[in-house]
Enzyme design. Sequence first.
Site, PDB file in Angstrom:
ATOM      1  N   TYR A  56       0.843  -1.201   0.000  1.00 19.24           N
ATOM      2  CA  TYR A  56       0.000   0.000   0.000  1.00 19.24           C
ATOM      3  C   TYR A  56       0.876   1.249   0.000  1.00 19.24           C
ATOM      4  CZ  TYR A  56      -4.392  -2.506   1.011  1.00 19.24           C
ATOM      5  OH  TYR A  56      -5.513  -3.316   0.955  1.00 19.24           O
ATOM      6  N   PRO A 204     -16.152  -4.351   2.559  1.00 19.41           N
ATOM      7  CA  PRO A 204     -17.486  -4.732   3.029  1.00 19.41           C
ATOM      8  C   PRO A 204     -18.568  -3.737   2.626  1.00 19.41           C
ATOM      9  CG  PRO A 204     -16.227  -3.771   4.823  1.00 19.41           C
ATOM     10  CD  PRO A 204     -15.272  -3.927   3.675  1.00 19.41           C
TER      11      PRO A 204
END
Length: 321
Positions: A56, A204
């Site tokens: 990342y 999610p």
Amino acid sequence: MRYTRLGPSGPVISSVGLGSLALTGVYGRSGTAGADRLIRSALDAGVTLFDTAGFYAGGRVESLIGRAVGGRREEVTVTTRGGVRRHGPRGTEEADGRPASLDRDCDASLRRLGTGRIDLFYLDCQDERVTVEPSVARLSELVAAGKIGHLGLTGGTPQQVRRAHAVHPITALAVEYSLWGRRPAPGLLDTVRELGIAMVAARPLGRGFLTGRVGSRSGFEPGDWRRADARFDPEARHSDDSRLKALESMAARLDVGAGRLALSWLLAQEDQVVPVPSTRDPVHLEMNLSASSVELPAGTREALSGLFPPRAEGQPSAPLL
């Protein structure tokens, strides 16, 4: 905040964790100072699970998390990932699960996080050149050496999960898991249930779609990774928008936001599911964490399950990038 154990013998964690992809800037600008404040706010709100990956922002997010939680390191569980590298939304994707590469990934993450042990280290299962057995065997040695506390997998088939677990206990499996189209195949869910492996739900909120605050990809900034996600095409959105409106109506009847309801649905699954929504906005962080306090009626849970069609059985999980 509610707390749970990650698998039968894993660490005790907050029932909602904090993902960190949004802190890389791939969904819009994210400054270092703002990201630091967000992580500290999550800590103060009771979040103890922080999820990241070594690739990342070239490792900068790991360094940021390491500094932010440094004084409270014993309070938190930090998870990171090795075995894959990504160079932009349409750039080259390099999977490398070779044992020597995992050694380097682990040592680099330890340095950036400023810690002597990674609480949970995920092996990405995309490298077709290497079977999971030698990769997990090497990570098992790093557990024995004290560099890693627990092992996890990202993606993977039921067969890969079983083979990995036979070499060393797997604590958690991280896959994309949300109401919006992509859910673990039933065979994968059956496998982790049988083996006692926790399910960590990445994306999610469907990269923001399930909050009702995200438009089509034509409105995204040039560097936004969602521009490369076909689900945000206008044609794809046309059929999903009606389902989103139904989700918002159900949420309104319960006096909660659509995103909060989507997270509550995950928390209400029969199997242990721990969502790790990513955000760069303190207000959105507060809304996400409040999902842990929602008691979802059984009828609502069933209605939500049928709202968005799940992906077909046998379709591979999307890489977690």
